[in-house]
Design an enzyme around this catalytic site. Structure first.
Site, PDB file in Angstrom:
ATOM      1  N   GLU A   1       0.858  -1.197   0.000  1.00  0.00           N
ATOM      2  CA  GLU A   1       0.000   0.000   0.000  1.00  0.00           C
ATOM      3  C   GLU A   1       0.881   1.228   0.000  1.00  0.00           C
ATOM      4  OE1 GLU A   1      -2.767   0.473   3.200  1.00  0.00           O
ATOM      5  OE2 GLU A   1      -3.621  -1.533   3.001  1.00  0.00           O
TER       6      GLU A   1
ATOM      7  N   GLU B   1     -13.741   5.528   0.137  1.00  0.00           N
ATOM      8  CA  GLU B   1     -14.632   4.592   0.829  1.00  0.00           C
ATOM      9  C   GLU B   1     -15.280   5.275   2.034  1.00  0.00           C
ATOM     10  OE1 GLU B   1     -12.640   0.601   1.331  1.00  0.00           O
ATOM     11  OE2 GLU B   1     -11.042   1.655   0.251  1.00  0.00           O
TER      12      GLU B   1
ATOM     13  N   GLU C   1      -8.966   9.081   5.912  1.00  0.00           N
ATOM     14  CA  GLU C   1      -9.190   7.649   5.696  1.00  0.00           C
ATOM     15  C   GLU C   1     -10.230   7.391   4.602  1.00  0.00           C
ATOM     16  OE1 GLU C   1      -7.690   4.780   7.209  1.00  0.00           O
ATOM     17  OE2 GLU C   1      -6.265   6.405   7.536  1.00  0.00           O
TER      18      GLU C   1
ATOM     19  N   LYS D   1     -15.015   3.917   5.942  1.00  0.00           N
ATOM     20  CA  LYS D   1     -13.751   3.683   6.644  1.00  0.00           C
ATOM     21  C   LYS D   1     -13.741   4.531   7.914  1.00  0.00           C
ATOM     22  CE  LYS D   1      -9.894   2.436   5.324  1.00  0.00           C
ATOM     23  NZ  LYS D   1      -8.480   2.529   5.025  1.00  0.00           N
TER      24      LYS D   1
END
Length: 465
Positions: free
Chosen positions: A265, A321, A330, A324
């Site tokens: 990541e 998203e 985030e 999250k």
């Protein structure tokens, strides 16, 4: 006896081919923590449109794996953290997991990496830590049982596996995991010719210390900023290399100088909360385009500690998203919005020249925000859930909710939304310094518009910049 010149070249030729093949591998992390994301069929087409060569998922979602059949995408699947302890002591469970989650799709779906857990040192207790390597061994044995040989087994680690990371040559694994977790793991990775899967986010150390770490250095944009490591003499031109090399030195310190690194990541947030610096579309595009350009360059660049070595890399993430947890950043790492449109233009093959991308919006958050911020109920929040969050905020002591009790200056009008907004702001103002957030399971949002009214004054967080 004279050896023909061609035969001398052949090993180098094949080495070059395999290096070139791996060096061009850039992928995308396909997270699913959103209630508004497109279905797998659309998502896989979008992944292809980004020119990704790898897709990593955080489970073994059968719908996604089915959709990935007969594509050229290499796939990484994951054993959930909560299964690690049980699998570590039960070969039948490991066999069941592989039989259910890998065997039905392989080889038509090009599963190439199987990660046992995700950042377990960051997110689980030490019983799971000590079960990790036994679980990896059992999963590897299961793959062998079913004749699945092309899959590398590993686990993804965050930078918090290190006790020391600066200077890079001083990289050292944490004392509580070095001998019992990291050393046997490195033995396993070394023996099976797998990778150390590493999550690397220069954004976070920069955001914590943006005065001493220059933004250009974190974004691969520095023209004249360098850091010379006094221990190794190596010269660094960006923060990413420093972070990766600190792990390479830590591995070397434990006796494993050659385990390959795979960036599981990396990325940069395209947005965030008011109290988060540098999270913008501009910075995210610059960072991600630069990292892709770097890791796809031919010949490979590597890092100062491993020059010329390939570094397969998976960008985080496919979508913003919305479920999250944690700070706003985030929920803002995506290359795409859930409505399928691009946050900014991106080519994961690294072949599109910068000049062909549309101009980026200006970066407006590179300096810390100065002023007051409040925490209020977010737009579209489920009011049934807000009742529970209000109760939580008011139960933390410190007279957090006194003003909204009957007879208090903020009781009237008797509105759940107003009461909850006051409670959220009051809670956050009091507890932010000890880790309290303006999140409340996605029910809250930050605002710089004062929600106070009449005699009701909402507490705020005051940022001095």
């Amino acid at each position: 006896m004279a050896i023909p010149f061609l035969s001398l070249l052949l090993p180098f030729f094949f080495l070059s081919l395999s290096s070139a093949e791996i060096s061009s591998l850039v992928g995308i992390n396909y997270g699913q923590l959103g209630n508004n994301l497109p279905p797998p069929s659309d998502s896989v087409n979008l992944i292809k449109s980004l020119n990704a060569q790898i897709v990593k998922i955080y489970d073994a979602n059968p719908q996604i794996l089915k959709t990935l059949k007969n594509t050229d995408l290499r796939v990484s699947v994951m054993v959930p953290n909560d299964l690690i302890i049980n699998i570590s002591s039960n070969q039948n469970l490991a066999d069941d997991w592989v039989r259910t989650n890998v065997r039905p799709f392989y080889p038509q779906t090009k599963i190439r990496y199987l990660l046992v857990g995700n950042e377990i040192v960051s997110s689980t207790g030490n019983e799971t830590w000590f079960s990790l390597v036994p679980a990896m061994r059992r999963i590897k044995r299961s793959l062998k049982t079913y004749g699945i040989r092309k899959v590398k087994v590993g686990t993804s680690s965050a930078m918090d596996v290190l006790q020391s990371s600066f200077p890079p040559s001083n990289g050292t694994f944490r004392a509580d995991i070095a001998e019992r977790v990291m050393k046997p793991m490195l033995q396993f990775l070394n023996r099976t010719k797998s990778f150390f899967f590493l999550d690397v986010y220069p954004y976070f150390p920069w955001a914590i210390d943006s005065v001493n770490i220059k933004l250009d250095y974190a974004l691969f944009e520095s023209k004249n900023i360098t850091y010379s490591d006094p221990g190794s003499g190596l010269i660094y031109t960006n923060l990413f290399d420093q972070m990766v090399d600190s792990v390479i030195f830590a591995m070397k310190r434990l006796g494993f100088p050659d385990v390959r690194v795979f960036i599981a990541e990396t990325g940069w947030p395209n947005g965030g909360d008011y109290d988060q610096i540098g999270a913008s579309i501009h910075n995210a595009a610059v960072y991600n385009r630069n990292i892709v350009k770097r890791v796809t360059s031919k010949p490979p660049v590597g890092t100062p500690a491993r020059p010329g070595r390939v570094l397969p890399t998976i960008i985080f993430s496919l979508y913003n998203e919305n479920q999250k947890p944690g700070p706003g950043t985030e929920r803002h790492f995506g290359l795409l919005y859930p409505n399928r449109t691009a946050v900014y233009e991106m080519d994961l093959s690294g072949s599109t020249p910068e000049t062909e991308f549309k101009p980026l919006p200006a970066a407006e958050t590179n300096e810390p925000y100065k002023g007051k911020i409040w925490c209020v109920v977010g737009k579209g929040a489920n009011m049934s859930d807000v009742v529970g969050a209000l109760s939580y905020a008011c139960s933390q002591g410190n007279k957090t909710c006194e003003p909204i009790r009957k007879g208090g200056p903020c009781y009237e009008p008797d509105s759940l939304k107003r009461h909850a907004s006051f409670a959220f702001s009051s809670y956050w103002a009091q507890f932010r310094k000890v880790g309290g957030t303006c999140y409340f399971n996605g029910l809250a949002t930050q605002t710089i518009k004062d929600p106070s009214y009449g005699k009701c004054k909402f507490p705020s967080v005051v940022l001095q910049g």
